[in-house]
Design a protein around this motif. Structure first.
Motif, PDB file in Angstrom:
ATOM      1  N   HIS A   1     -56.693 -33.881  -8.163  1.00  0.00           N
ATOM      2  CA  HIS A   1     -55.381 -33.906  -7.531  1.00  0.00           C
ATOM      3  C   HIS A   1     -54.992 -35.323  -7.104  1.00  0.00           C
ATOM      4  N   SER A   2     -55.969 -36.103  -6.589  1.00  0.00           N
ATOM      5  CA  SER A   2     -55.690 -37.465  -6.145  1.00  0.00           C
ATOM      6  C   SER A   2     -55.304 -38.362  -7.300  1.00  0.00           C
ATOM      7  N   VAL A   3     -55.896 -38.099  -8.476  1.00  0.00           N
ATOM      8  CA  VAL A   3     -55.550 -38.901  -9.647  1.00  0.00           C
ATOM      9  C   VAL A   3     -54.105 -38.672 -10.033  1.00  0.00           C
ATOM     10  N   GLN A   4     -53.653 -37.376  -9.960  1.00  0.00           N
ATOM     11  CA  GLN A   4     -52.286 -37.064 -10.312  1.00  0.00           C
ATOM     12  C   GLN A   4     -51.308 -37.683  -9.326  1.00  0.00           C
ATOM     13  N   LEU A   5     -51.687 -37.717  -8.041  1.00  0.00           N
ATOM     14  CA  LEU A   5     -50.832 -38.339  -7.036  1.00  0.00           C
ATOM     15  C   LEU A   5     -50.675 -39.828  -7.282  1.00  0.00           C
ATOM     16  N   SER A   6     -51.735 -40.473  -7.712  1.00  0.00           N
ATOM     17  CA  SER A   6     -51.687 -41.913  -7.920  1.00  0.00           C
ATOM     18  C   SER A   6     -51.006 -42.282  -9.217  1.00  0.00           C
ATOM     19  N   ASP A   7     -50.787 -41.296 -10.103  1.00  0.00           N
ATOM     20  CA  ASP A   7     -50.164 -41.605 -11.385  1.00  0.00           C
ATOM     21  C   ASP A   7     -48.685 -41.943 -11.227  1.00  0.00           C
ATOM     22  N   GLN A   8     -47.999 -41.314 -10.261  1.00  0.00           N
ATOM     23  CA  GLN A   8     -46.563 -41.518 -10.135  1.00  0.00           C
ATOM     24  C   GLN A   8     -46.198 -42.958  -9.770  1.00  0.00           C
ATOM     25  N   PRO A   9     -46.759 -43.546  -8.686  1.00  0.00           N
ATOM     26  CA  PRO A   9     -46.460 -44.956  -8.417  1.00  0.00           C
ATOM     27  C   PRO A   9     -46.958 -45.871  -9.511  1.00  0.00           C
ATOM     28  N   SER A  10     -48.054 -45.484 -10.161  1.00  0.00           N
ATOM     29  CA  SER A  10     -48.575 -46.297 -11.252  1.00  0.00           C
ATOM     30  C   SER A  10     -47.576 -46.366 -12.395  1.00  0.00           C
ATOM     31  N   CYS A  11     -47.021 -45.190 -12.759  1.00  0.00           N
ATOM     32  CA  CYS A  11     -46.041 -45.158 -13.845  1.00  0.00           C
ATOM     33  C   CYS A  11     -44.789 -45.935 -13.469  1.00  0.00           C
ATOM     34  N   ALA A  12     -44.378 -45.838 -12.193  1.00  0.00           N
ATOM     35  CA  ALA A  12     -43.187 -46.559 -11.752  1.00  0.00           C
ATOM     36  C   ALA A  12     -43.391 -48.065 -11.858  1.00  0.00           C
ATOM     37  N   LEU A  13     -44.556 -48.545 -11.447  1.00  0.00           N
ATOM     38  CA  LEU A  13     -44.843 -49.976 -11.539  1.00  0.00           C
ATOM     39  C   LEU A  13     -44.953 -50.435 -12.986  1.00  0.00           C
ATOM     40  N   MET A  14     -45.561 -49.614 -13.824  1.00  0.00           N
ATOM     41  CA  MET A  14     -45.714 -49.995 -15.219  1.00  0.00           C
ATOM     42  C   MET A  14     -44.381 -50.057 -15.948  1.00  0.00           C
ATOM     43  N   GLY A  15     -43.350 -49.436 -15.360  1.00  0.00           N
ATOM     44  CA  GLY A  15     -42.025 -49.513 -15.957  1.00  0.00           C
ATOM     45  C   GLY A  15     -41.316 -50.822 -15.684  1.00  0.00           C
ATOM     46  N   LEU A  16     -41.875 -51.637 -14.777  1.00  0.00           N
ATOM     47  CA  LEU A  16     -41.271 -52.934 -14.459  1.00  0.00           C
ATOM     48  C   LEU A  16     -41.535 -53.933 -15.585  1.00  0.00           C
ATOM     49  N   PRO A  17     -40.700 -54.964 -15.709  1.00  0.00           N
ATOM     50  CA  PRO A  17     -40.987 -56.041 -16.682  1.00  0.00           C
ATOM     51  C   PRO A  17     -42.332 -56.697 -16.366  1.00  0.00           C
ATOM     52  N   ASN A  18     -43.027 -57.129 -17.402  1.00  0.00           N
ATOM     53  CA  ASN A  18     -44.365 -57.711 -17.223  1.00  0.00           C
ATOM     54  C   ASN A  18     -44.363 -58.883 -16.255  1.00  0.00           C
ATOM     55  N   GLU A  19     -43.328 -59.743 -16.362  1.00  0.00           N
ATOM     56  CA  GLU A  19     -43.279 -60.919 -15.495  1.00  0.00           C
ATOM     57  C   GLU A  19     -43.172 -60.522 -14.023  1.00  0.00           C
TER      58      GLU A  19
END
Length: 348
Positions: free
Chosen positions: A2-20
């Motif tokens: 469950h904790s992994v799934q919770l941490s996936d949402q902010p992770s996906c949001a950050l990964m959507g940002l430009p690399n720079e």
């Protein structure tokens, strides 16, 4: 799970940002300990964490051996531990113990402090186990391998205690005569590790001294060339001077911990004085010498440091005389381009 799934949402949001932008966030808002944890728990961020760690702290991870990576992980944990020790020490007894490079039987009995020291000992043991973990059929080959691993461990300790420490070093003004508590505590903790290695491998004890002395010598030669290359770049010069300051703290702690002797310190200080011989670097040189003398060489009366202390005092007096003569010769001072910056330099 469950904790992994919770941490996936902010992770996906950050990964959507430009690399720079993502790299900027990692560099400006996360410390080395945070990035190291991110490196281990997030596959998505691993590339960006490795890139940031390399660019900011010059830590190579790809070609490193498993033992070096384990050693680096323990050093990062020790660095965080040293910050806790320096911030939690309130009494005179705990302060003297936290800033002591040598283990002592007179450690304070405070429960929190004892817990921190136990954590430090576990990290020491982890590094020792990494050095001695591989066994060979032939004793000679095993001895050579252990010596090589000790040298590699000392190399990593030196790099971390000088280059990594310089990046996050707490700045203080030149008027201060002592390094900040966190800087001193970190240098002392690094040397306690070297002292622990020295006791764990009696047959290879001189390897630690020789390797550390070789690292200091190579560092000062490298710094000489770097100073020539960055004379017109204030930011690069500031980082370089911070590495010299971190090296002085490590040398002072190693002297108190009896890893280095007077000759090692004197040779290193002489070479540093040569490197900082320009008039506009004279305040930096004087501050380093005063900090080495009052912050390290004179804090333990049991050591025979009289000759070394006398020599360092002479160098400090020479700096004062040169500065007075320089001011008399220049009624209308014509300062080098970096003079105004370096007179207000936050040296650590």
């Amino acid at each position: 799970m469950h904790s992994v799934q919770l941490s996936d949402q902010p992770s996906c949001a950050l990964m959507g940002l430009p690399n720079e932008l993502l790299l900027y966030i990692l560099k400006e808002f996360l410390g080395l300990g945070d990035l190291w944890r991110l490196l281990q728990v997030s596959r998505a961020f691993r590339y960006f964490a490795v890139h940031t760690i390399h660019r900011r702290w010059k830590i190579e991870l790809s070609p490193e051996t498993t033992m070096k990576v384990q050693c680096r992980a323990a050093l990062i944990a020790l660095e965080a531990l040293s910050c806790q020790l320096s911030s939690q020490t309130t009494s005179k007894v705990t302060k003297s113990f936290a800033y002591s490079p040598a283990p002592s039987n007179s450690a304070p009995k405070d429960k929190m402090f004892v817990n921190l020291m136990r954590r430090e000992e576990r990290l020491h043991q982890r590094i020792i186990s990494g050095i001695s973990s591989y066994k060979h059929k032939y004793v000679l080959i095993e001895d050579i391998d252990i010596r090589n691993r000790i040298r590699s461990a000392v190399d990593v300790v030196f790099h971390h205690g000088v280059f990594v420490a310089a990046v996050s070093r707490s700045p203080i003004r030149l008027a201060c005569t002592h390094a900040s508590s966190s800087n001193r505590a970190q240098a002392a903790m690094m040397v306690r590790l070297l002292t622990r290695l020295d006791g764990a491998f009696h047959a290879c004890c001189r390897e630690i001294t020789f390797t550390l002395a070789d690292n200091i010598k190579a560092f000062l030669e490298y710094t000489g060339y770097k100073l020539l290359a960055i004379q017109d770049k204030a930011k690069g010069l500031l980082v370089t001077l911070h590495t010299i300051s971190a090296c002085f703290d490590l040398m002072g702690a190693a002297f108190i911990g009896k890893i280095l002797n007077e000759n090692h310190i004197e040779c290193a200080v002489q070479r540093t004085c040569e490197l900082l011989s320009d008039p506009y670097l004279r305040p930096v040189k004087r501050a380093l010498l005063v900090d080495l003398l009052e912050g390290w060489l004179t804090i333990k009366r049991g050591l025979v440091a009289s000759e070394l202390c006398r020599w360092v005092r002479m160098e400090i007096e020479r700096c004062d005389h040169q500065e007075q003569r320089h001011q008399l010769q220049q009624r209308l001072p014509i300062s080098p381009p970096l003079s105004d910056i370096l007179t207000r330099l936050p040296l650590a």
